[in-house]
Design a protein around this motif. Structure first.
Motif, PDB file in Angstrom:
ATOM      1  N   PHE A 123      -0.964   6.690  15.097  1.00 25.86           N
ATOM      2  CA  PHE A 123      -2.465   6.427  15.342  1.00 25.86           C
ATOM      3  C   PHE A 123      -2.939   7.810  14.775  1.00 25.86           C
ATOM      4  CE2 PHE A 123      -2.219   3.739  19.419  1.00 25.86           C
ATOM      5  CZ  PHE A 123      -1.790   2.735  18.752  1.00 25.86           C
ATOM      6  N   SER A 124      -4.439   7.947  14.280  1.00 30.99           N
ATOM      7  CA  SER A 124      -5.210   8.971  13.856  1.00 30.99           C
ATOM      8  C   SER A 124      -5.385   9.701  15.285  1.00 30.99           C
ATOM      9  CB  SER A 124      -6.347   8.389  13.101  1.00 30.99           C
ATOM     10  OG  SER A 124      -7.204   7.858  13.639  1.00 30.99           O
ATOM     11  N   ALA A 125      -6.090  10.980  15.066  1.00 29.06           N
ATOM     12  CA  ALA A 125      -5.964  11.930  16.116  1.00 29.06           C
ATOM     13  C   ALA A 125      -7.342  11.372  17.233  1.00 29.06           C
ATOM     14  CB  ALA A 125      -6.392  13.055  15.995  1.00 29.06           C
ATOM     15  N   ASP A 126      -8.414  10.644  16.135  1.00 19.56           N
ATOM     16  CA  ASP A 126      -9.392  10.274  16.889  1.00 19.56           C
ATOM     17  C   ASP A 126      -9.241   8.714  17.378  1.00 19.56           C
ATOM     18  OD1 ASP A 126      -9.501   8.753  14.545  1.00 19.56           O
ATOM     19  OD2 ASP A 126     -11.384   9.453  13.692  1.00 19.56           O
ATOM     20  N   GLY A 128       0.725  -1.144  -0.045  1.00 21.31           N
ATOM     21  CA  GLY A 128      -0.042  -0.056  -0.153  1.00 21.31           C
ATOM     22  C   GLY A 128       0.836   1.183  -0.100  1.00 21.31           C
ATOM     23  N   SER A 129       0.181   2.374  -0.163  1.00 19.14           N
ATOM     24  CA  SER A 129       0.904   3.643  -0.158  1.00 19.14           C
ATOM     25  C   SER A 129       1.346   4.337   1.033  1.00 19.14           C
ATOM     26  CB  SER A 129      -0.020   4.693  -1.051  1.00 19.14           C
ATOM     27  OG  SER A 129      -1.123   4.864  -0.330  1.00 19.14           O
ATOM     28  N   ALA A 130       1.817   5.450   1.262  1.00 20.27           N
ATOM     29  CA  ALA A 130       2.202   5.993   2.539  1.00 20.27           C
ATOM     30  C   ALA A 130       0.929   6.544   3.374  1.00 20.27           C
ATOM     31  CB  ALA A 130       2.949   7.183   2.321  1.00 20.27           C
ATOM     32  N   SER A 131      -0.365   6.605   2.500  1.00 17.08           N
ATOM     33  CA  SER A 131      -1.631   7.112   3.256  1.00 17.08           C
ATOM     34  C   SER A 131      -2.327   6.206   3.589  1.00 17.08           C
ATOM     35  CB  SER A 131      -2.448   8.264   2.206  1.00 17.08           C
ATOM     36  OG  SER A 131      -2.597   7.516   0.882  1.00 17.08           O
ATOM     37  N   ASP A 132      -2.000   4.771   3.180  1.00 17.28           N
ATOM     38  CA  ASP A 132      -3.154   3.826   3.627  1.00 17.28           C
ATOM     39  C   ASP A 132      -3.447   3.899   5.282  1.00 17.28           C
ATOM     40  OD1 ASP A 132      -3.339   2.895   1.043  1.00 17.28           O
ATOM     41  OD2 ASP A 132      -1.851   1.019   1.467  1.00 17.28           O
ATOM     42  N   ALA A 133      -4.863   3.874   5.502  1.00 14.55           N
ATOM     43  CA  ALA A 133      -5.279   3.704   6.848  1.00 14.55           C
ATOM     44  C   ALA A 133      -6.111   2.420   7.073  1.00 14.55           C
ATOM     45  CB  ALA A 133      -6.193   4.779   7.064  1.00 14.55           C
ATOM     46  N   VAL A 134      -5.647   1.809   8.199  1.00 13.90           N
ATOM     47  CA  VAL A 134      -6.278   0.629   8.908  1.00 13.90           C
ATOM     48  C   VAL A 134      -6.579   0.637  10.049  1.00 13.90           C
ATOM     49  CG1 VAL A 134      -4.609  -0.829   7.158  1.00 13.90           C
ATOM     50  CG2 VAL A 134      -4.104  -0.304   9.472  1.00 13.90           C
ATOM     51  N   PRO A 135      -7.709  -0.163  10.542  1.00 15.41           N
ATOM     52  CA  PRO A 135      -8.053  -0.072  11.680  1.00 15.41           C
ATOM     53  C   PRO A 135      -7.221  -0.413  12.757  1.00 15.41           C
ATOM     54  CG  PRO A 135      -9.228  -2.022  10.618  1.00 15.41           C
ATOM     55  CD  PRO A 135      -8.265  -1.120   9.716  1.00 15.41           C
ATOM     56  N   LEU A 136      -7.379   0.241  14.031  1.00 10.28           N
ATOM     57  CA  LEU A 136      -6.589  -0.537  15.027  1.00 10.28           C
ATOM     58  C   LEU A 136      -7.141  -1.815  15.722  1.00 10.28           C
ATOM     59  CD1 LEU A 136      -6.457   2.761  17.450  1.00 10.28           C
ATOM     60  CD2 LEU A 136      -4.971   2.072  15.537  1.00 10.28           C
ATOM     61  N   ILE A 145      -4.133   1.027  24.243  1.00 11.49           N
ATOM     62  CA  ILE A 145      -2.760   1.702  24.102  1.00 11.49           C
ATOM     63  C   ILE A 145      -3.176   3.134  24.020  1.00 11.49           C
ATOM     64  CG2 ILE A 145      -0.581   2.129  23.242  1.00 11.49           C
ATOM     65  CD1 ILE A 145      -0.400  -0.990  22.737  1.00 11.49           C
ATOM     66  N   TRP A 146      -3.985   3.452  22.798  1.00 10.58           N
ATOM     67  CA  TRP A 146      -4.402   4.717  22.303  1.00 10.58           C
ATOM     68  C   TRP A 146      -5.197   5.373  23.639  1.00 10.58           C
ATOM     69  CZ3 TRP A 146      -9.121   7.381  22.100  1.00 10.58           C
ATOM     70  CH2 TRP A 146      -8.937   8.460  21.405  1.00 10.58           C
ATOM     71  N   LEU A 147      -6.102   4.678  24.299  1.00  5.99           N
ATOM     72  CA  LEU A 147      -7.008   5.004  25.215  1.00  5.99           C
ATOM     73  C   LEU A 147      -5.990   5.468  26.740  1.00  5.99           C
ATOM     74  CD1 LEU A 147      -9.660   5.850  26.216  1.00  5.99           C
ATOM     75  CD2 LEU A 147      -9.923   3.470  27.235  1.00  5.99           C
ATOM     76  N   ALA A 148      -5.016   4.678  26.866  1.00  9.14           N
ATOM     77  CA  ALA A 148      -4.077   5.131  27.793  1.00  9.14           C
ATOM     78  C   ALA A 148      -3.378   6.269  27.928  1.00  9.14           C
ATOM     79  CB  ALA A 148      -3.294   3.597  28.224  1.00  9.14           C
ATOM     80  N   ALA A 149      -2.981   6.259  26.228  1.00  6.03           N
ATOM     81  CA  ALA A 149      -2.278   7.666  26.105  1.00  6.03           C
ATOM     82  C   ALA A 149      -3.067   8.642  26.091  1.00  6.03           C
ATOM     83  CB  ALA A 149      -1.582   7.384  24.657  1.00  6.03           C
TER      84      ALA A 149
END
Length: 530
Positions: A495-498, A431-439, A446-450
């Motif tokens: 990670f995305s901001a959301d 994929g490309s540099a902009s590919d987004a995949v779900p967590l 981990i994201w929530l703890a951060a």
């Protein structure tokens, strides 16, 4: 826990002025609500008479006679708590039988002394007993046999090992399994223990005086050798009661004798004592409770059980309305609301209930009392519906029906194993540099703890130290690092901001700087490394 400064009937008020309908009710200690007038009156009168410790007041004999009348037992002793009553019962059973082992059932709760804080383990097909918490030595549960409650095979084990077993300790209806009410099993257990000479101990600290006047013994048609009580009988004050037939209870004091003739205590005794075991205030409260129960008769428990069953049906209807993943069981005036272990957000319900004025704890029973009004029960049903609706709207529960709804709220419970095996899984490959995949689920945590800031996310940090001996090729090591990154591009993810997805930035480069410490003076290099 909330901090309260007053209570009355079915309600408590916290230090911030919030009012709650209380369904914890002393974890089952209250049958008549907070500060029942007849108990308050009795305690006030006893306060005026005194509460000296050492001498024995006449109220001791009066309460003992009432307990005998309700329980059908021959002798009665008092303790400070239900835990102590269970301890006394097991001790006299060992004294009389001359045996050491105690048989118990998985899932039961018998108080806080070391020996009954057990959990079963299966190692190489062999069942063993281990302590349930730190601070309890293995030796404390070394004489405990843990069996499966309601399973006929448990009776075979008791029959086979009966010559080792001093007592079988049973909670007739376990507080976490209200739907397990094995009448036939208990009646067969009574027959087996008579055959083996083991004492049958009914732990009625929860069920005693709540199920019906005669407790679980009367409910299941089983006469135990020993029975323990607490909670309800104290009317809100701490008390424990141990009762039983003379064969066992005589081990506490040597048996019946009297002054003025040649009689004397003929039975060998064990040791059991406590400074406050016959506290006048607790006994005054117990006398008031037992007299009230005697005056009201069996209809008090019958009516309360009927009201509880109706409340349970209404709660089930609300749960089904939202297709919520909760299961509800009811016995007597107790209701247990649980959920599957994989529903990790389901516990939020108990916080929402409390926020709306219902005092309840997760993993604890809803306790009904005679003080709860129809208004109280209607309030519970109303806020249960509101709380489930809020959880569903926020994405913490599956939608009631139709297509899945998109939500930017924190993720809902994970799919089952069978569901996961059927769904395609997107991986960070190519994929490309902009590919987004779900967590993944773990990454969401981990994201929530951060987002919590501070050191919350450090729990997910892992360190690795590789030690090499001999010549070290720096450039070869750096090439190895780059090869690892090429093989596992997830190492370049952000990670995305959301917190809903991650992106693989393959334009990033990984540097592996060399920090030379060997040429530091003295032990400066070791300090910097540390």
């Amino acid at each position: 826990q909330i901090v309260t400064n007053r209570s009355d009937g079915s309600r408590v008020w916290d230090v911030d002025g919030n009012e709650y309908v209380d369904f914890v009710m002393g974890f089952g200690a209250s049958l008549f609500g907070h500060r029942p007038p007849f108990v308050v009156k009795a305690v006030h009168e006893q306060l005026d008479r005194g509460f000296e410790i050492g001498p024995i007041q006449p109220v001791v004999g009066e309460v003992a006679a009432l307990v005998k009348e309700f329980s059908g037992m021959q002798r009665v002793g008092f303790t400070n708590t239900g835990s102590e009553a269970v301890l006394a019962a097991t001790r006299v059973a060992r004294t009389v039988t001359g045996r050491d082992k105690i048989a118990v059932f998985a899932g039961a709760y018998h108080g806080i002394f070391d020996e009954v804080l057990f959990r079963p383990l299966t190692i190489n097909g062999e069942t063993r007993t281990a302590p349930i918490a730190p601070g309890i030595p293995d030796s404390a549960v070394g004489q405990v046999i843990v069996l499966d409650y309601g399973n006929p095979q448990s009776l075979d084990i008791i029959r086979a090992r009966g010559s080792e077993i001093a007592a079988v300790l049973v909670e007739p209806v376990q507080s976490r399994r209200l739907d397990l009410q094995p009448r036939e099993f208990l009646q067969n257990l009574r027959r087996v223990t008579k055959e083996t000479g083991s004492a049958l101990i009914f732990d009625e600290v929860v069920t005693g005086f709540r199920v019906e006047p005669g407790g679980a013994q009367a409910h299941f048609g089983v006469r135990a050798d020993l029975a323990t009580y607490g909670k309800v009988v104290g009317g809100g004050l701490p008390i424990g009661v141990v009762t039983g037939i003379s064969k066992f209870m005589d081990a506490l004091d040597g048996g019946n004798w009297q002054y003025g003739d040649s009689s004397f205590p003929e039975v060998g005794v064990t040791f059991f004592a406590g400074t406050f075991v016959r506290h006048p205030l607790a006994l005054a409260a117990a006398k008031a409770v037992l007299l009230h129960l005697k005056q009201e008769g069996p209809k008090l428990q019958q009516n309360l059980t009927a009201r509880t069953a109706q409340l349970a049906d209404e709660m089930r209807a609300v749960i089904e309305e939202f297709h919520a993943p909760y299961h509800l069981t009811q016995f007597s005036s107790l209701i247990q609301l649980g959920y599957p272990s994989d529903q990790k957000f389901a516990g939020l319900l108990f916080y929402l209930l409390r926020e709306r004025g219902i005092h309840i704890y997760e993993n604890r029973a809803f306790v009904m009392t005679t003080a709860h009004s129809e208004e109280d029960l209607a309030h519970l049903i109303r806020v249960l519906r509101e709380s489930l609706s809020e959880m569903q709207t926020g994405g913490f529960l599956p939608p009631s029906g139709g297509a899945p709804q998109k939500s930017h709220a924190p993720p809902g419970p994970p799919a089952s194993k069978s569901q996961r095996e059927k769904e395609p899984v997107t991986v960070a490959h190519g994929g490309s540099a902009s590919d987004a995949v779900p967590l993944t689920e773990a990454q969401k945590e981990i994201w929530l703890a951060a987002q919590m800031g501070g050191d919350a996310a450090l729990g997910y940090n892992e360190s690795l130290k590789l030690g090499f001996r001999g010549p070290f090729d720096v450039e070869m090591f750096r090439r190895a690092v780059r090869q690892i990154v090429e093989r596992h591009p997830i190492l370049l993810a952000n990670f995305s901001a959301d917190g809903l997805s991650q992106r693989i930035n393959k334009n990033l480069s990984i540097d592996a700087p060399l920090v030379e410490l060997s040429d530091k003076a003295g032990n400066a290099g070791e300090k910097e490394l540390a």
